[in-house]
Design an enzyme around this catalytic site. Structure first.
Site, mmCIF file in Angstrom:
data_model
loop_
_atom_site.group_PDB
_atom_site.id
_atom_site.type_symbol
_atom_site.label_atom_id
_atom_site.label_comp_id
_atom_site.label_asym_id
_atom_site.label_seq_id
_atom_site.Cartn_x
_atom_site.Cartn_y
_atom_site.Cartn_z
ATOM 1 N N ASP A 1 0.816 -1.213 0.000
ATOM 2 C CA ASP A 1 0.000 0.000 0.000
ATOM 3 C C ASP A 1 0.852 1.267 0.000
ATOM 4 O OD1 ASP A 1 0.945 -0.411 2.574
ATOM 5 O OD2 ASP A 1 -1.027 -0.789 3.445
ATOM 6 N N ASN B 1 -7.464 -2.707 14.375
ATOM 7 C CA ASN B 1 -8.830 -3.005 13.928
ATOM 8 C C ASN B 1 -8.871 -4.244 13.029
ATOM 9 O OD1 ASN B 1 -7.734 -2.140 11.544
ATOM 10 N ND2 ASN B 1 -9.050 -0.333 11.310
ATOM 11 N N HIS C 1 -7.086 -4.805 10.325
ATOM 12 C CA HIS C 1 -6.816 -4.626 8.896
ATOM 13 C C HIS C 1 -5.490 -5.273 8.493
ATOM 14 C CE1 HIS C 1 -4.629 -0.432 9.283
ATOM 15 N NE2 HIS C 1 -3.834 -1.415 9.583
ATOM 16 N N GLU D 1 -9.528 -1.835 5.450
ATOM 17 C CA GLU D 1 -10.199 -1.462 6.680
ATOM 18 C C GLU D 1 -11.448 -2.317 6.892
ATOM 19 O OE1 GLU D 1 -8.304 0.124 8.341
ATOM 20 O OE2 GLU D 1 -7.919 2.187 7.761
HETATM 21 P P1 PGA Z 1 2.223 -1.410 12.806
HETATM 22 O O1 PGA Z 1 1.037 -1.355 11.756
HETATM 23 O O2 PGA Z 1 3.158 -2.496 12.326
HETATM 24 O O3 PGA Z 1 2.858 -0.056 12.735
HETATM 25 O O4 PGA Z 1 1.635 -1.734 14.123
HETATM 26 C C1 PGA Z 1 0.445 -2.528 11.328
HETATM 27 C C2 PGA Z 1 -0.702 -2.223 10.391
HETATM 28 O O5 PGA Z 1 -1.393 -1.225 10.589
HETATM 29 O O6 PGA Z 1 -0.915 -3.006 9.463
#
Ligand code: PGA
Length: 264
Positions: free
Chosen positions: A67, A137, A139, A144
């Site tokens: 992404d 959450n 994702h 999302e």
């Molecule tokens: P993080 O993010 O590794 O910074 O916790 C993970 C994500 O949001 O996929």
């Protein structure tokens, strides 16, 4: 699903690096699916060290990132282009022309651009090994909650929780992008193998839902239950809310004994 329980973040990073390095050695022309965020930083650090030691070569590999924020140019310090450059690409010999990320600066026909990204993945032979983190959450990528489980690469509006979690990276919080281009869940499920890494108590609820909860678009990572070759590598804090930890340890022992190739 294989669930590998590790003591802490360092162990998670080393185990992930062991598996990624093994996959690159087994198939030097591997197509990697790469992730950003704080979670895979330790993995990249380990891979860079293996490269420096002369025991890993990315010269024939290809990569596709999950992404990118909409509206950020590759040189923006908070862009995922910049992140990948800083933590991985500038440190290893993966050819720049084979390191792909969605372009955050596109405008106009988003669908056409996103179809092109999917086509490039297909033309490269598909993703062999996809690295994932997980959001609080649930994702994966920026899929999302309520993302279609069949979704493909597309423009996605970020959730309030994701914006809150990432806003502090931006010196002016109001400049935090509201949208991103992300591979879809359908795209991720097509990769041949998936490694999801998680560390810390803040991920415990999402991990429990992803592994032991129902498959639901409310928790994108739960779609991985439909993937035939997914390995979760998580530390004790992230595993805190799992109810079947002893069984996962037993499965791992049996896997080591009977089908160790699944762990290589
Ligand atoms: P993080 O993010 O590794 O910074 O916790 C993970 C994500 O949001 O996929």
């Amino acid at each position: 699903m294989l669930v590998i329980l590790k003591r802490d973040y360092e162990e998670v990073s080393r185990e992930a690096a062991r598996i990624v390095a093994g996959a690159v050695r087994a198939k030097p022309e591997i197509v990697l699916g790469l992730a950003t965020g704080s979670t895979p930083l330790g993995l990249y650090r380990e891979l860079v060290q293996l490269y420096r030691d002369g025991s890993l070569d990315f010269s024939r590999a290809t990569s596709f990132n999950l992404d990118e924020y909409l509206g950020l140019s590759p040189d923006h310090p908070q862009s995922f282009h910049h992140f990948m450059q800083q933590h991985f690409f500038s440190e290893v010999n993966l050819p720049p022309e084979r390191a792909h990320l969605p372009d955050g600066t596109i405008s106009g026909d988003f669908d056409r651009y996103c179809q092109g990204y999917e086509e490039r993945i297909r033309a490269a032979g598909g993703i062999d090994l996809q690295i994932l983190g997980i959001g609080r959450n649930g994702h994966v990528g920026f899929n999302e909650p309520t993302s279609s489980l069949a979704s493909r690469t597309r423009l996605k509006a970020l959730s309030r929780e994701t914006i809150e979690d990432n806003r502090h990276f931006f010196s002016d919080a109001s400049k935090m992008p509201q949208c991103a281009i992300t591979m879809g869940i359908g795209t991720i499920l097509e990769s041949r193998r998936v490694l999801l890494l998680a560390s810390g108590r803040s991920k415990a609820a999402a991990i429990a839902k992803a592994i032991e909860g129902p498959i639901t678009s409310s928790v994108s990572a739960s779609a991985l239950q439909m993937h035939p070759d997914v390995t979760f590598i998580i530390d004790e804090e992230a595993a805190y809310s799992l109810t079947e930890r002893e069984y996962y340890r037993h499965v791992l022992e049996m896997t080591e004994q009977f089908t160790p190739e699944r762990l290589s």
